[in-house]
Design an enzyme around this catalytic site. Structure first.
Site, PDB file in Angstrom:
ATOM      1  N   ARG A 144      48.347  34.662 -15.922  1.00 40.38           N
ATOM      2  CA  ARG A 144      47.281  34.899 -16.894  1.00 40.38           C
ATOM      3  C   ARG A 144      47.926  35.105 -18.262  1.00 40.38           C
ATOM      4  O   ARG A 144      48.999  35.711 -18.373  1.00 40.38           O
ATOM      5  CB  ARG A 144      46.469  36.144 -16.527  1.00 40.38           C
ATOM      6  CG  ARG A 144      45.538  35.954 -15.345  1.00 40.38           C
ATOM      7  CD  ARG A 144      44.361  35.024 -15.657  1.00 40.38           C
ATOM      8  NE  ARG A 144      43.435  34.870 -14.541  1.00 40.38           N
ATOM      9  CZ  ARG A 144      43.459  33.868 -13.655  1.00 40.38           C
ATOM     10  NH1 ARG A 144      44.381  32.919 -13.749  1.00 40.38           N
ATOM     11  NH2 ARG A 144      42.564  33.800 -12.686  1.00 40.38           N
ATOM     12  N   HIS A 194      45.515  25.616 -18.748  1.00 41.13           N
ATOM     13  CA  HIS A 194      45.111  26.274 -17.500  1.00 41.13           C
ATOM     14  C   HIS A 194      44.813  25.248 -16.394  1.00 41.13           C
ATOM     15  O   HIS A 194      43.694  25.183 -15.869  1.00 41.13           O
ATOM     16  CB  HIS A 194      43.884  27.169 -17.742  1.00 41.13           C
ATOM     17  CG  HIS A 194      43.754  28.271 -16.721  1.00 41.13           C
ATOM     18  ND1 HIS A 194      43.333  29.535 -17.045  1.00 41.13           N
ATOM     19  CD2 HIS A 194      43.981  28.289 -15.382  1.00 41.13           C
ATOM     20  CE1 HIS A 194      43.304  30.286 -15.942  1.00 41.13           C
ATOM     21  NE2 HIS A 194      43.693  29.532 -14.916  1.00 41.13           N
TER      22      HIS A 194
HETATM   23  P1  NAP Z   1      48.647  37.527  -4.596  1.00 44.18           P
HETATM   24  O1  NAP Z   1      48.846  36.779  -3.321  1.00 44.18           O
HETATM   25  O2  NAP Z   1      47.707  38.664  -4.614  1.00 44.18           O
HETATM   26  O3  NAP Z   1      50.111  38.020  -5.032  1.00 44.18           O
HETATM   27  C1  NAP Z   1      50.285  38.888  -6.092  1.00 44.18           C
HETATM   28  C2  NAP Z   1      51.731  39.388  -6.096  1.00 44.18           C
HETATM   29  O4  NAP Z   1      51.911  40.206  -7.252  1.00 44.18           O
HETATM   30  C3  NAP Z   1      52.051  40.250  -4.876  1.00 44.18           C
HETATM   31  O5  NAP Z   1      53.361  40.002  -4.438  1.00 44.18           O
HETATM   32  C4  NAP Z   1      51.937  41.667  -5.438  1.00 44.18           C
HETATM   33  O6  NAP Z   1      52.742  42.619  -4.778  1.00 44.18           O
HETATM   34  C5  NAP Z   1      52.451  41.461  -6.843  1.00 44.18           C
HETATM   35  N1  NAP Z   1      51.999  42.539  -7.719  1.00 44.18           N
HETATM   36  C6  NAP Z   1      50.737  42.909  -8.025  1.00 44.18           C
HETATM   37  N2  NAP Z   1      50.740  43.987  -8.834  1.00 44.18           N
HETATM   38  C7  NAP Z   1      52.033  44.311  -9.017  1.00 44.18           C
HETATM   39  C8  NAP Z   1      52.693  45.353  -9.721  1.00 44.18           C
HETATM   40  N3  NAP Z   1      52.018  46.271 -10.398  1.00 44.18           N
HETATM   41  N4  NAP Z   1      54.028  45.390  -9.676  1.00 44.18           N
HETATM   42  C9  NAP Z   1      54.750  44.481  -8.967  1.00 44.18           C
HETATM   43  N5  NAP Z   1      54.176  43.465  -8.281  1.00 44.18           N
HETATM   44  C10 NAP Z   1      52.840  43.392  -8.297  1.00 44.18           C
HETATM   45  O7  NAP Z   1      48.212  36.547  -5.759  1.00 44.18           O
HETATM   46  P2  NAP Z   1      48.431  34.960  -5.837  1.00 44.18           P
HETATM   47  O8  NAP Z   1      47.444  34.266  -4.979  1.00 44.18           O
HETATM   48  O9  NAP Z   1      49.856  34.683  -5.635  1.00 44.18           O
HETATM   49  O10 NAP Z   1      47.996  34.685  -7.357  1.00 44.18           O
HETATM   50  C11 NAP Z   1      48.659  35.299  -8.439  1.00 44.18           C
HETATM   51  C12 NAP Z   1      47.903  35.029  -9.729  1.00 44.18           C
HETATM   52  O11 NAP Z   1      48.079  33.676 -10.125  1.00 44.18           O
HETATM   53  C13 NAP Z   1      46.392  35.168  -9.644  1.00 44.18           C
HETATM   54  O12 NAP Z   1      46.005  36.506  -9.721  1.00 44.18           O
HETATM   55  C14 NAP Z   1      45.935  34.381 -10.846  1.00 44.18           C
HETATM   56  O13 NAP Z   1      45.859  35.215 -11.980  1.00 44.18           O
HETATM   57  C15 NAP Z   1      47.039  33.362 -11.060  1.00 44.18           C
HETATM   58  N6  NAP Z   1      46.593  31.983 -10.829  1.00 44.18           N
HETATM   59  C16 NAP Z   1      46.692  31.091 -11.854  1.00 44.18           C
HETATM   60  C17 NAP Z   1      46.286  29.782 -11.652  1.00 44.18           C
HETATM   61  C18 NAP Z   1      46.433  28.761 -12.739  1.00 44.18           C
HETATM   62  O14 NAP Z   1      45.931  27.644 -12.586  1.00 44.18           O
HETATM   63  N7  NAP Z   1      47.128  29.058 -13.803  1.00 44.18           N
HETATM   64  C19 NAP Z   1      45.765  29.398 -10.410  1.00 44.18           C
HETATM   65  C20 NAP Z   1      45.686  30.335  -9.405  1.00 44.18           C
HETATM   66  C21 NAP Z   1      46.101  31.634  -9.623  1.00 44.18           C
HETATM   67  P3  NAP Z   1      52.440  43.024  -3.250  1.00 44.18           P
HETATM   68  O15 NAP Z   1      52.840  41.797  -2.453  1.00 44.18           O
HETATM   69  O16 NAP Z   1      53.334  44.158  -3.007  1.00 44.18           O
HETATM   70  O17 NAP Z   1      50.986  43.316  -3.169  1.00 44.18           O
HETATM   71  C1  GLV Z   2      42.871  30.105 -11.599  1.00 44.29           C
HETATM   72  O1  GLV Z   2      43.346  30.498 -12.603  1.00 44.29           O
HETATM   73  C2  GLV Z   2      42.652  30.905 -10.455  1.00 44.29           C
HETATM   74  O2  GLV Z   2      42.791  32.136 -10.547  1.00 44.29           O
HETATM   75  O3  GLV Z   2      42.323  30.337  -9.398  1.00 44.29           O
END
Ligand code: NAP
Ligand code: GLV
Length: 310
Positions: free
Chosen positions: A225, A273
């Site tokens: 983000r 994005h």
């Molecule tokens: P996820 O599976 O929930 O993984 C989040 C990771 O971040 C976990 O390892 C979590 O730790 C860690 N984390 C959260 N808070 C933290 C903190 N305070 N300190 C240290 N580590 C922390 O999420 P995801 O599915 O991988 O997605 C991540 C993000 O990518 C989404 O939230 C979204 O904003 C972004 N995204 C962007 C796009 C795009 O097109 N640009 C698309 C999809 C997603 P734990 O494992 O210990 O919980």
């Molecule tokens: C895109 O940014 C998503 O969070 O899926």
């Protein structure tokens, strides 16, 4: 009973066709054609009309149409109490994000842009680059997306590290966790890939202080983000030579204003994005699955912890 699609995207009819295949008996409505608000049991939402959600008296499940939910957690006063929020975890989204981050890492490390310039100038010249074994790529966030990126970089020979909230054990990846280990994690990074959720704890995590903790000449990749980065701090760190540059799929304000300094910066590459898009075909089955789970009272998939913020 009905499912309401509230995305603001123009593909509602496409979703309707797909959901009909998975849930033929469930009526699929597309906002703003709500019909009787009492019919709505499940809402598929992105950014649209969140303030309407409390007007659906029989709403039992809200599903984000993306992986991230920061915009919904941030507007939680609009979400009806006690109605669970789920998010998407989708192999297609994971592979898209993995490819985008790996591409950003490789483009930087293998000097793609410089070679493109050489090509234009007909310069047949080699640029010295460190072997991947001498380059550490640190992934902030080792969840669905970050974990996949970390694993994908290993066979390319990089040193891979990662940082998460809770401890992790990923073969070949040096894992750090918690606020106390952030500085040690950053100190080893030549390239930092951000795949954290945006929460109160992670907002602005890439700022003047943390950027100064990375190796001199470190490079930033942000697929998460925009607000993870304090944008003026990043520009200052690049201008001072402390940080080499950045590739960012996301920005604080999207779309970026025409006069946003990122547009004009030679060391920053922006994308609109697009790193990992929601593909209806691959996401519809899990949404249908969660609808059935909700109806049967079984545990939901990919439930968001509202207090944790992701
Ligand atoms: P996820 O599976 O929930 O993984 C989040 C990771 O971040 C976990 O390892 C979590 O730790 C860690 N984390 C959260 N808070 C933290 C903190 N305070 N300190 C240290 N580590 C922390 O999420 P995801 O599915 O991988 O997605 C991540 C993000 O990518 C989404 O939230 C979204 O904003 C972004 N995204 C962007 C796009 C795009 O097109 N640009 C698309 C999809 C997603 P734990 O494992 O210990 O919980
Ligand atoms: C895109 O940014 C998503 O969070 O899926």
């Amino acid at each position: 009973m009905a499912m309401l699609y509230m995305s603001g995207w123009e593909n509602g009819e496409h979703w309707k066709g797909l959901m009909r295949q998975h849930l033929p008996d469930v009526e699929f409505r597309i906002y703003p054609e709500i019909g009787d608000p009492a019919d709505i049991e499940m809402a598929l939402i992105w950014h649209v009309a969140l303030d309407q959600l409390k007007t659906f008296p029989n709403l039992k499940l809200i599903s984000s149409l993306g992986a991230g939910v920061d915009h919904l957690v941030g507007e939680r006063h609009h979400l009806p109490d006690g109605v669970p929020l789920t998010r998407l975890v989708d192999p297609s989204m994971t592979s898209q994000m993995t490819a985008w981050c790996v591409m950003a890492v490789l483009n930087h490390h293998r000097r793609w842009d410089d070679y493109r310039e050489f090509h234009r100038e007909r310069r047949y010249e080699e640029i010295d680059v460190a072997p991947p074994a001498d380059v550490t790529v640190g992934v902030l966030g080792l969840g669905e997306l970050g974990g996949s990126v970390a694993r994908a970089l290993l066979p390319m020979g990089y040193q891979v590290t990662g940082w998460s909230r809770s401890p992790k054990d990923i073969d070949g990846v040096q894992c750090f966790h918690g606020a106390a280990e952030l500085t040690a994690f950053l100190a080893g990074c030549d390239i930092v890939v951000c795949l954290l959720p945006l929460t109160d704890e992670t907002r602005g995590i890439l700022n003047a202080e943390t950027l100064s903790r990375m190796k001199p000449g470190a490079f930033i990749v942000n697929g998460a983000r925009g607000a993870h980065i304090v944008e003026p701090d990043l520009i200052a760190a690049i201008d001072s030579g402390r940080i080499a540059g950045a590739t960012v799929d996301v920005q604080v304000q999207e779309p970026m204003a025409p006069d946003h300094p990122f547009w004009f910066h030679p060391r920053i590459l922006t994308f609109p994005h697009v790193a990992a898009l929601t593909i209806a075909e691959t996401c519809a089955p899990q949404i249908a699955d969660n609808y059935r789970r909700m109806k049967d009272g079984r545990p939901l998939l990919n439930l968001v912890d509202m207090d944790r913020g992701y």
